[in-house]
Scaffold this motif. Sequence first.
Motif, mmCIF file in Angstrom:
data_model
loop_
_atom_site.group_PDB
_atom_site.id
_atom_site.type_symbol
_atom_site.label_atom_id
_atom_site.label_comp_id
_atom_site.label_asym_id
_atom_site.label_seq_id
_atom_site.Cartn_x
_atom_site.Cartn_y
_atom_site.Cartn_z
ATOM 1 N N HIS B 171 0.284 4.369 13.199
ATOM 2 C CA HIS B 171 -0.014 3.551 12.020
ATOM 3 C C HIS B 171 0.793 4.039 10.824
ATOM 4 N N ASN B 172 1.440 3.098 10.137
ATOM 5 C CA ASN B 172 2.270 3.431 8.985
ATOM 6 C C ASN B 172 1.753 2.785 7.719
ATOM 7 N N PHE B 173 2.040 3.427 6.606
ATOM 8 C CA PHE B 173 1.723 2.830 5.311
ATOM 9 C C PHE B 173 2.898 1.972 4.874
ATOM 10 N N SER B 174 2.779 1.319 3.724
ATOM 11 C CA SER B 174 3.866 0.461 3.264
ATOM 12 C C SER B 174 5.061 1.331 2.852
ATOM 13 N N GLY B 175 6.207 0.666 2.688
ATOM 14 C CA GLY B 175 7.471 1.365 2.456
ATOM 15 C C GLY B 175 7.425 2.421 1.378
ATOM 16 N N SER B 176 6.931 2.047 0.208
ATOM 17 C CA SER B 176 7.006 3.003 -0.903
ATOM 18 C C SER B 176 6.077 4.195 -0.690
ATOM 19 N N VAL B 177 4.944 3.966 -0.006
ATOM 20 C CA VAL B 177 4.035 5.081 0.256
ATOM 21 C C VAL B 177 4.661 6.024 1.278
ATOM 22 N N GLU B 178 5.215 5.439 2.347
ATOM 23 C CA GLU B 178 5.879 6.258 3.361
ATOM 24 C C GLU B 178 7.016 7.069 2.737
ATOM 25 N N HIS B 179 7.697 6.432 1.808
ATOM 26 C CA HIS B 179 8.791 7.084 1.112
ATOM 27 C C HIS B 179 8.298 8.344 0.390
ATOM 28 N N ALA B 180 7.198 8.156 -0.349
ATOM 29 C CA ALA B 180 6.630 9.288 -1.091
ATOM 30 C C ALA B 180 6.146 10.367 -0.138
ATOM 31 N N ILE B 181 5.502 9.952 0.960
ATOM 32 C CA ILE B 181 4.976 10.933 1.918
ATOM 33 C C ILE B 181 6.124 11.718 2.558
ATOM 34 N N ALA B 182 7.194 11.005 2.891
ATOM 35 C CA ALA B 182 8.360 11.674 3.471
ATOM 36 C C ALA B 182 8.925 12.704 2.493
ATOM 37 N N HIS B 183 8.974 12.319 1.223
ATOM 38 C CA HIS B 183 9.442 13.242 0.190
ATOM 39 C C HIS B 183 8.579 14.490 0.128
ATOM 40 N N ILE B 184 7.273 14.261 0.185
ATOM 41 C CA ILE B 184 6.346 15.404 0.105
ATOM 42 C C ILE B 184 6.552 16.315 1.310
ATOM 43 N N ASP B 238 -1.611 1.216 -9.055
ATOM 44 C CA ASP B 238 -2.923 1.693 -8.619
ATOM 45 C C ASP B 238 -2.826 3.212 -8.505
ATOM 46 N N ASP B 239 -3.964 3.886 -8.362
ATOM 47 C CA ASP B 239 -3.886 5.339 -8.212
ATOM 48 C C ASP B 239 -3.747 5.696 -6.728
ATOM 49 N N ALA B 240 -3.259 6.899 -6.478
ATOM 50 C CA ALA B 240 -2.881 7.283 -5.116
ATOM 51 C C ALA B 240 -4.039 7.167 -4.126
ATOM 52 N N GLU B 241 -5.237 7.623 -4.547
ATOM 53 C CA GLU B 241 -6.385 7.588 -3.647
ATOM 54 C C GLU B 241 -6.687 6.142 -3.217
ATOM 55 N N SER B 242 -6.659 5.207 -4.186
ATOM 56 C CA SER B 242 -6.935 3.802 -3.853
ATOM 57 C C SER B 242 -5.833 3.225 -2.993
ATOM 58 N N ILE B 243 -4.583 3.607 -3.283
ATOM 59 C CA ILE B 243 -3.473 3.061 -2.509
ATOM 60 C C ILE B 243 -3.674 3.351 -1.032
ATOM 61 N N ILE B 244 -3.977 4.625 -0.723
ATOM 62 C CA ILE B 244 -4.153 5.016 0.679
ATOM 63 C C ILE B 244 -5.321 4.271 1.304
ATOM 64 N N THR B 245 -6.471 4.247 0.586
ATOM 65 C CA THR B 245 -7.644 3.566 1.131
ATOM 66 C C THR B 245 -7.354 2.086 1.372
ATOM 67 N N ASN B 246 -6.769 1.427 0.367
ATOM 68 C CA ASN B 246 -6.441 0.002 0.505
ATOM 69 C C ASN B 246 -5.560 -0.245 1.714
ATOM 70 N N GLU B 247 -4.532 0.588 1.836
ATOM 71 C CA GLU B 247 -3.579 0.337 2.914
ATOM 72 C C GLU B 247 -4.204 0.553 4.279
ATOM 73 N N ARG B 248 -5.092 1.551 4.372
ATOM 74 C CA ARG B 248 -5.783 1.759 5.646
ATOM 75 C C ARG B 248 -6.577 0.514 6.008
ATOM 76 N N TYR B 249 -7.332 0.018 5.047
ATOM 77 C CA TYR B 249 -8.168 -1.152 5.344
ATOM 78 C C TYR B 249 -7.321 -2.392 5.608
ATOM 79 N N ASN B 250 -6.223 -2.563 4.872
ATOM 80 C CA ASN B 250 -5.367 -3.722 5.132
ATOM 81 C C ASN B 250 -4.818 -3.671 6.551
ATOM 82 N N TYR B 251 -4.424 -2.465 6.948
ATOM 83 C CA TYR B 251 -3.906 -2.268 8.297
ATOM 84 C C TYR B 251 -4.964 -2.656 9.325
ATOM 85 N N ILE B 252 -6.202 -2.200 9.094
ATOM 86 C CA ILE B 252 -7.281 -2.479 10.050
ATOM 87 C C ILE B 252 -7.584 -3.972 10.097
ATOM 88 N N THR B 253 -7.596 -4.614 8.934
ATOM 89 C CA THR B 253 -7.880 -6.055 8.900
ATOM 90 C C THR B 253 -6.873 -6.801 9.757
#
Lengths: 73, 727
Positions: B171-184, B238-253
């Motif tokens: 499971h992947n997050f959207s482009g910009s989130v993955e980008h940030a995670i890769a950077h981290i 949006d803030d980081a915590e919401s971004i992750i939560t939103n994306e998880r739920y969008n993925y599941i939907t």
Amino acid sequence: MKTLKDVRHGHTVRVVRVHGEGAIRRHIMDMGITRGTEITVRKTAPLGDPMELTLRGYELSLRKADAEMIEVE
Amino acid sequence: MAYKIALAGNPNSGKTTLFNVLTGSNQFVGNWPGVTVEKKEGYLKSDHEVVVVDLPGIYSLSPYTSEEVVARRFLVGEHPDAILNIVDGTNLERNLYLTTQLTELGIPVVIAVNMMDVVTKNGDVIHIHRLSDELGCEVMEISALKGTGIAEAARTAVEKAKARMHPEPKHNFSGSVEHAIAHIEEAMAGRLPKGQERWYAIKLFERDMRVIEELQLPAELIAHIEEDIRSCERELDDDAESIITNERYNYITALIRECYTRKNAPGMTISDKIDYIVTNRWLALPIFAAVMCLTYYISVTTVGTWANDWAANGVFGDGWTFFGHFVPGIPSVVENALTNWGCADWLVRLVVDGIIGGVGSVLGFIPQLLVLFFFLAFLEACGYMSRIAFIMDRIFRKFGLSGKSFIPMLIGTGCSVPGIMASRTIESERDRKMTVITTSFIPCSAKLPVISLFGSAIFGGAWWVAPSAYFAGIVAVLCSGILLKKFRMFRGEDAAFVMELPAYHWPTPRNLLRSMWERSWSFIKKAGTVILLCSMLIWFLSNFGVANGRFGMVTDMGDSLLAAFGNLIAWIFRPLGFDEWSCAVATLTGLVAKENVVSTFGVLFGAGELSENGAELWQRLSEMFTPYSAYAFLIFNLLCCPCVAAVGAIRREMHSAKWTLFAVSYQTGLAYCVALTVNQLGALFAGRGSWLGTAAACLVIAGFLYLLLRRKKPAPVAEEKREGAAV
């Protein structure tokens, strides 16, 4: 700003944003209340609080004070 | 080589049932280090090489509740060989949210979709293979209730555990989130445990304070990461915590849309129909009252009393008749046997009065406990317990307690022991501790004889004495709720009342009996250890002493060590208006069982056998006490440290000697302050007050009001959060 607290029984709304901070906010989001989620307000408890909601196919109860943090369309 | 499989899942997903089927009776119950969250482990029935660890039921791996932290610490720190993730098939959407987090840990995950029987009955279809492909882990269909599919699921989990692979989450997050995670991940290269890089990177992106604390990163590195997070936040507004939560739920939907075919549009389910009546605006409270009355009536009043009488007066008393045959009680059997063997008299008395008498009075509660725990298990398993919290929340949360605190308090009117143990149904650790501490303030049935003795002897049987005792108990509970909440150890944000109302279902008798037995057994074990020791100690102290210049067994309790000790500490009670040593001794023996307060006065005054209302003692008591010192004595004995059995139950629920000590000291301290105020102000109004006493009482009241009304300092969690943001 219209919040979930103001929604009347039986109505369905869509979440715009979850305000607030910390544990409660995270818990609300973890339970599936995120941007774009459809929530139906079922009823309030006999003493006026908390509320009963239906979302993502299950029932959730939430205090009005917390429902006030949830902005809806 | 032992393998470890962690059993993870949401509350109400059938996790306990699955765990019981998997491990059978090979279970060890303990608690997770540092918290009062129960830990269960057991060997897999089909493969004794494999240990199954039952994680607490959780919705997420956020850093906030003690259950979630415990689960995280175990998964990340102890790295089990596989995770068996149980998922409720009738509520796939929310259940898979945890799954998306579990798959990021670098541990093989096997998903067991539970309640498939219900899903099939509804005519719905879950496309298992599709789900398996999308999530990148094995998915099995099971029904924990019917027992289908469990063996296969367990076998698959064991295979995965033995293969020791490190799977990559699909499971992947959207482009910009993955980008940030890769950077981290890049910035953190070499600093993160191998195989868990992604988990840590996502947590750093979320600004998870526990992970930041754990990694102890240099400030410039945190600042560097912060830049990546900020730019992503700006982009997605949006803030980081919401971004992750939103994306998880969008993925599941999206996932659900592909993998779940619903036959009918969701209409009124049976659960909805039940709730339509049971949590109805007008009917909810009457139904609740009826359910509680029934539970209380059966477990405490009818079956409980009958069984208790049988156990206390029959088995542990003189004897009982069984189908017309007289069966002698254990004490007389043992006494006869010991006497026949020619044992010394003191040994006979120790065994019969001290051990069997003490432990027996405690074990006498067992039948009542069994009945009560059966009902509680039923209310909990069928789903009504969360409705109780829903209905009662409004009242109790004002006082810092949970909606579910009502049940322990109600049961506590019968006996504090099952009351304290009933607090286990409260999820929030803080609320549970507060409920455990305050439950014994409610007068239990053993305190009734004390109340009625003083009501008759001093107050001429005035109607208000008994109700005022209950009222004092309730006020003590509510004030303690407000007061304790403000101390550091109970501080923290109010536990959110974001609670699932699970669908109603019939529990299996097996599970009910199991839950009933587990709780009762833990109490029996306590009776065999702590309570046994205490009973022996108090028996020894009250029967041995110095008489006629030599140490030995004494016939007059006035010569006993207990009396000597009572003399020694009697001065402590002077400010409360009762400084005679007999009062101190009565209070001490009350620790074995509160009704002993009455019988001790009987023994000390040489009254012999007491009648029901203790009329023989009235004369002496009324000489000894003034009305206000009598009331102070009564209040002190009602609120102070409860009997040994209840302290044992507190110890059992707190899992900690330190917390037990705190509970007992708080109770006794509060009792002392209240009794002092009652006595001193009573004396003042009677025109016999001393300025010192009055000053002390005023000081107590002022201190109490201060503690009650002072502003609550902000929660430590919020402080850390702000510090984190400032960095």
